[in-house]
Design a protein around this motif. Structure first.
Motif, short mmCIF file in Angstrom:
data_model
loop_
_atom_site.label_atom_id
_atom_site.label_comp_id
_atom_site.label_asym_id
_atom_site.label_seq_id
_atom_site.Cartn_x
_atom_site.Cartn_y
_atom_site.Cartn_z
N THR A 111 17.06 20.99 75.63
CA THR A 111 15.96 21.88 76.05
C THR A 111 16.15 22.34 77.50
N GLU A 112 15.61 23.51 77.78
CA GLU A 112 15.61 23.98 79.18
C GLU A 112 14.68 23.12 80.03
N ASP A 113 13.62 22.62 79.40
CA ASP A 113 12.65 21.86 80.18
C ASP A 113 13.23 20.55 80.71
N GLN A 114 14.15 19.94 79.98
CA GLN A 114 14.80 18.73 80.52
C GLN A 114 15.64 19.10 81.74
N LYS A 115 16.34 20.24 81.67
CA LYS A 115 17.14 20.67 82.83
C LYS A 115 16.22 20.94 84.02
N GLU A 116 15.10 21.63 83.73
CA GLU A 116 14.16 21.97 84.80
C GLU A 116 13.54 20.70 85.39
N GLY A 117 13.13 19.78 84.53
CA GLY A 117 12.47 18.56 85.02
C GLY A 117 13.38 17.75 85.92
N MET A 118 14.60 17.57 85.51
CA MET A 118 15.52 16.74 86.30
C MET A 118 16.00 17.49 87.55
N SER A 119 16.20 18.81 87.44
CA SER A 119 16.59 19.59 88.63
C SER A 119 15.47 19.56 89.66
N ALA A 120 14.24 19.71 89.19
CA ALA A 120 13.10 19.72 90.11
C ALA A 120 13.00 18.39 90.84
N PHE A 121 13.25 17.28 90.11
CA PHE A 121 13.22 15.97 90.79
C PHE A 121 14.28 15.93 91.89
N ALA A 122 15.51 16.34 91.54
CA ALA A 122 16.61 16.26 92.51
C ALA A 122 16.36 17.18 93.71
#
Ligand code: CO8
Length: 258
Positions: free
Chosen positions: A237-248
């Motif tokens: 999912t794009e949301d997993q990429k977004e969630g982890m990128s946002a954390f980093a």
């Protein structure tokens, strides 16, 4: 649709359904079930809604199925029409999280309806019970099954066999409710919790709900395998990429629900 026995509202991205049949302590009559079904279908189909709160009044979440409506029914009436089956399916198969905000009485079908939801927030005056035995019948919407899974055999057996009520503290201690909230704050707090869930990725929330529910239906090994597969699939999912990128990147994620 105009409703007679429930009140429906939208608070941001949260759908709120209030059982509203005060003269009968929100007893669950057939028409109320139809309205509940309709409202839940509407929220389920509305992409803008991320979670649902189901509540009642300060005196009663629901005092059970409507006894006066049931008292003259025959076995053939209830068997042929598969009495109560549709509503349980609608709540139980809802893919969006449903939080029960319970104040006052949650008895019989009311307790069962609350247990069908994903979790229960209880006001300090909440009273839970399965008093059907006192009416010459037994729970019919999952009470003997869900209550036993939530609070264990001994307490569930005692409650179903005696019909005694359990207060909020005992319900929290036993794992029936997730936590207790002061009565005046109950609905606001439930909406706050629902809003915080609605801000997350909707498909990931659905996957998480499916995984937790799976634990009731399967063995530990199969449940863990199911969870592992769903966990793996979140990486598509794009949301997993977004969630982890946002954390980093030390920023708030902007989930797109895809
Ligand atoms: N059905 C129909 N009417 C009800 C119900 C009910 N379950 N509960 C309360 N009412 C009505 C009363 O008859 C009364 O109406 P009226 O003023 O016309 O006489 C009004 O609501 C207010 O009730 P009370 O005067 O009794 O209020 P109290 O504060 O004195 O008592 C209680 C509150 C303790 C909650 C009491 O009303 C009570 O014991 N109610 C019945 C609780 C019960 O037995 N529930 C189980 C019902 S059977 C059931 O749920 C079967 C489940 C199977 C599947 C479920 C599908 C939904």
């Amino acid at each position: 649709m105009a409703y007679s026995h429930i009140a429906v509202d939208i608070k941001g991205s949260v759908g709120v359904i209030r059982l509203d049949r005060p003269k009968a302590l929100n007893a669950l009559c057939a028409e109320l079930f139809m309205e509940l079904d309709e409202a839940l279908n509407g929220f389920e189909a509305d992409d803008a809604i991320g979670a649902v709160v189901l509540t009642g009044s300060n005196k009663a979440f629901a005092a059970g199925a409507d006894i006066k409506e049931m008292q003259t029914k025959t076995y053939m009436d209830v068997y042929k029409k598969n009495f109560l089956t549709g509503c349980e399916e609608r709540v139980d198969t809802s893919r969006k999280p449903i939080i029960a905000a319970v104040a006052g009485y949650a008895l019989g079908g009311g307790c069962e309806l609350a247990m069908m939801c994903d979790f229960i927030l209880a006001a300090d005056n909440a009273q839970f019970g399965q008093p059907e035995i006192k009416l010459g019948t037994i729970p019919g919407m999952g009470g003997t099954q869900r209550l036993t899974r939530f609070v264990g055999k001994s307490k569930a057996m005692e409650m179903c066999l005696t019909g005694r009520m359990m207060g909020a503290e005992e319900a929290e201690r036993s794992g029936l409710v997730s936590r207790i909230v002061p009565l005046d704050d109950l609905v606001d707090e439930a909406i706050n919790v629902a809003s915080s869930i609605a801000e997350l990725s909707q498909p990931i929330v659905m996957m998480c709900k499916e995984s937790v529910k799976k634990s009731y239906e399967t063995t530990l090994a199969e449940g863990i395998m199911f969870e592992r597969r769903v966990f793996h699939s979140t990486f598509s999912t794009e949301d997993q990429k977004e969630g982890m990128s946002a954390f980093a990147e030390k920023r708030t994620p902007d989930f797109k629900n895809c």
